[in-house]
Design a protein around this motif. Structure first.
Motif, PDB file in Angstrom:
ATOM      1  N   PRO A 142       0.777  -1.047   0.007  1.00  0.00           N
ATOM      2  CA  PRO A 142      -0.127  -0.045  -0.093  1.00  0.00           C
ATOM      3  C   PRO A 142       0.936   1.355  -0.013  1.00  0.00           C
ATOM      4  O   PRO A 142       1.891   1.248   0.779  1.00  0.00           O
ATOM      5  CB  PRO A 142      -0.767  -0.113   1.336  1.00  0.00           C
ATOM      6  CG  PRO A 142      -0.611  -1.546   1.757  1.00  0.00           C
ATOM      7  CD  PRO A 142       0.658  -1.935   1.199  1.00  0.00           C
TER       8      PRO A 142
ATOM      9  N   VAL B   1      -5.735   4.596   1.507  1.00  0.00           N
ATOM     10  CA  VAL B   1      -5.271   3.376   0.656  1.00  0.00           C
ATOM     11  C   VAL B   1      -4.949   2.064   1.647  1.00  0.00           C
ATOM     12  O   VAL B   1      -5.715   1.172   1.209  1.00  0.00           O
ATOM     13  CB  VAL B   1      -3.736   3.684   0.127  1.00  0.00           C
ATOM     14  CG1 VAL B   1      -3.168   2.485  -0.579  1.00  0.00           C
ATOM     15  CG2 VAL B   1      -3.952   4.842  -1.123  1.00  0.00           C
ATOM     16  N   ILE B   2      -4.496   2.474   2.842  1.00  0.00           N
ATOM     17  CA  ILE B   2      -4.418   1.272   3.557  1.00  0.00           C
ATOM     18  C   ILE B   2      -5.477   0.564   4.107  1.00  0.00           C
ATOM     19  O   ILE B   2      -5.817  -0.728   4.215  1.00  0.00           O
ATOM     20  CB  ILE B   2      -3.420   1.610   4.906  1.00  0.00           C
ATOM     21  CG1 ILE B   2      -2.187   1.871   4.428  1.00  0.00           C
ATOM     22  CG2 ILE B   2      -3.491   0.630   6.040  1.00  0.00           C
ATOM     23  CD1 ILE B   2      -1.197   2.570   5.484  1.00  0.00           C
TER      24      ILE B   2
ATOM     25  N   GLY C  47      -7.959   0.439   2.130  1.00  0.00           N
ATOM     26  CA  GLY C  47      -8.669  -0.307   1.155  1.00  0.00           C
ATOM     27  C   GLY C  47      -9.543   0.482   0.450  1.00  0.00           C
ATOM     28  O   GLY C  47     -10.465   0.034  -0.515  1.00  0.00           O
ATOM     29  N   GLU C  48      -9.466   2.018   0.721  1.00  0.00           N
ATOM     30  CA  GLU C  48     -10.576   2.730   0.007  1.00  0.00           C
ATOM     31  C   GLU C  48     -10.334   2.901  -1.522  1.00  0.00           C
ATOM     32  O   GLU C  48      -8.955   2.893  -1.635  1.00  0.00           O
ATOM     33  CB  GLU C  48     -10.838   4.023   0.878  1.00  0.00           C
ATOM     34  CG  GLU C  48     -11.645   3.888   1.963  1.00  0.00           C
ATOM     35  CD  GLU C  48     -11.558   4.955   3.048  1.00  0.00           C
ATOM     36  OE1 GLU C  48     -11.519   5.972   2.560  1.00  0.00           O
ATOM     37  OE2 GLU C  48     -11.933   4.741   4.180  1.00  0.00           O
TER      38      GLU C  48
END
Lengths: 356, 356
Positions: free
Chosen positions: B160, B324-325, B327-328
């Motif tokens: 990520p 990002v981490i 998961g968006e």
């Protein structure tokens, strides 16, 4: 929504693949995989690349906890700084200090865990956590206060640490420091020798131990020379506050003819204020900076400074920390005392008493 | 030689003590110890302190790997910078950028793992290791080159990451960038509108993607305005090289009447060189800085700049990384384009006789 391997998707590596699979895929023994991932000698560069490629392909990762227990080596050291984030970006000192730390870490293939904290209490909790969770092998402790609250809990914790500060402040931690008192005395004696009688100081926050040491040495030296002391301005080390302090010193009726600053960005700001107020440097006002980053050589006139290799300081602190982590006997040690580098911003004061 | 708990002695916590012992000593359940060490709600501050004290007394530490697997939260993000350590300390940009990162991390109780690397290849190996050993939850990638070698292996790794750079350079990583081409065009148009016809640029290393973008935009804008292009000096971003480049531009027969710099320390250096050579700023020479740290407001004359909140930039990059981490879905996004802040270092050229 997350395709494995797509950028931006966290993709936890699957756990079912084992070291055996990686060894088989790379055509090596399990021991070779272990050596490669522990960065130990015994596998060639080419084999290591093949092992890494196989591990990557299979999505395998070593268990970091098992790894760190087995190799007993040093990966990461900690640094917590108790300053507002905005200020950290404004002063050259910490970046040069960190660059010195990084120069030693890079050579040892180690990293720095960096954190800004809001209070020393927060730092205590953080250092405890870092140490207990094995995130760090040791820490660099900075910005000591008198009766610093970190000393007792971090000593009790057994955290391997190096304290950046005078041994009077650092409560028995192995310490590395610069002899600020001697450097201040040299700065004041130099300005007095040039003929200055009204010397002021623009210092850092009074709560910091090294600010207090410098302030005391400043007054003591003035007293020894029979000059009036006590003209200190306290700042947060920023250029803005350095400018404000300089302006207010220059507005006093018997304004100083020389000012010593606690860093270099404030001296640059002082130079700007002098130009803005039509005060000529060095004829009407001498300015002496501290730390001496490249800034002092870029201004016009260039700034005289108590020069101090901050990058080297950071590097030495880190080398001592590695000794501490290795369990070696470490004595408190001063690094080179900041030394006077005269440039164009200091000179004898022009005809005393004739100025408005 | 090492007394357990004495400062400077590493003292590995003994492994035989269990969470049960800590719970018993603190008079709480094992669950409460777990909550306290995972920094979760459900235990009061006082109980938490009691648990930590008991753990400290017994020398117990949670297994960090088990912990990080169980709590699935984000502790640490990575940043590798491929610059010589010495240079890192000299330029305000990275320290302000890091201070912005830290401002977001501190609010989330997270830390930054910082490393200087000697090459992009070294960075690839490092990021792989950090990610596979679960040392980081994600990384900020900086200083993209054209055809950057990090893109393929780090995408394959599934790391990520957020890329700081124009999407043209960052190969599909979620990217955050400033629109340097538009900012350069604005800078050149402004100087041309003041009447300047000979405009030069002191830029960063040509290998960096954003230097190339700025150089192209500079030449394109000059061409659009019917002015001669191609007067670029390449530097390492240091004040020393900024001074050297300025000196050499001012020694050419048809010397420029305006210079645009790629950061602010080089513009400060340019101001020093102009003073040293008796070239009056802004009458004989206009100087325009980039980034606009406090330096630009401390010099005399103050420096006009393409102003850019680098601290805020670092903070935004970090916020995007947390998305990002998590998961968006993250779209590439430009942050505010650097905007012109005219101060005292820019004016119509005197020779043209058009000054109001």
């Amino acid at each position: 929504m997350s395709t494995p391997g797509a950028p931006g998707t966290p993709g936890t590596p699957p756990e079912r693949v084992t070291i055996k699979d990686v060894a088989a895929a790379a055509g090596v023994s399990k021991g070779a995989v272990s050596l490669a991932f522990n960065h130990k000698a015994g596998v060639s560069e080419a084999t290591r690349d093949r092992i890494f490629a196989a591990a990557r392909r299979l999505g395998w990762a070593p268990n970091s906890s098992a790894r760190s227990l087995s190799r007993q080596s040093v990966d990461t050291i900690g640094l917590a700084i108790c300053r507002p984030a905005r200020l950290l970006g404004l002063e050259p000192f910490y970046m040069e200090f960190i660059s010195g730390i990084e120069s030693v870490l890079a050579a040892r293939d180690c990293s720095l865990l960096l954190r800004l904290v809001g209070s020393l209490e927060e730092e205590i909790t953080l250092q405890e956590r870092w140490w207990k969770e094995r995130q760090i092998a040791g820490s660099v402790l900075v910005d000591f206060h008198r009766q610093d609250p970190r000393i007792a809990p971090l000593r009790e914790l057994g955290l391997p640490a190096v304290a950046v500060g005078h041994p009077d402040l650092t409560g028995g931690f192995p310490s590395v420091w610069t002899d600020d008192a001697s450097a201040v005395a040299e700065a004041v004696r130099y300005l007095a020798a040039l003929g200055h009688r009204r010397i002021a100081r623009v210092g850092g926050p009074a709560g910091l131990g090294h600010s207090a040491i410098r302030a005391e040495a400043f007054d003591r030296t003035l007293a020894e020379l029979g000059l009036r002391g006590g003209r200190h301005a306290e700042t947060d080390f920023s250029g803005e506050e350095g400018a404000r302090a300089t302006r207010s010193l220059l507005l006093t009726p018997d304004r100083p003819t020389a000012i010593v600053y606690d860093n270099d960005i404030m001296a640059v700001a002082g130079l700007g204020v002098a130009a803005e107020m039509g005060v000529s440097v060095p004829d009407d006002l001498s300015l002496l900076a501290w730390d001496d980053s490249q800034l002092c050589r870029l201004t016009h006139p260039t700034l005289s400074a108590m020069s101090h290799d901050v990058h080297r300081f950071g590097a030495e602190v880190t080398e001592v920390l590695f000794d501490v982590i290795a369990g070696e006997e470490v004595r408190p040690r001063p690094v080179a005392t900041p030394s006077l580098v005269p440039r164009r911003s200091t000179a004898p004061p022009r005809a005393q008493g004739v100025r408005p």
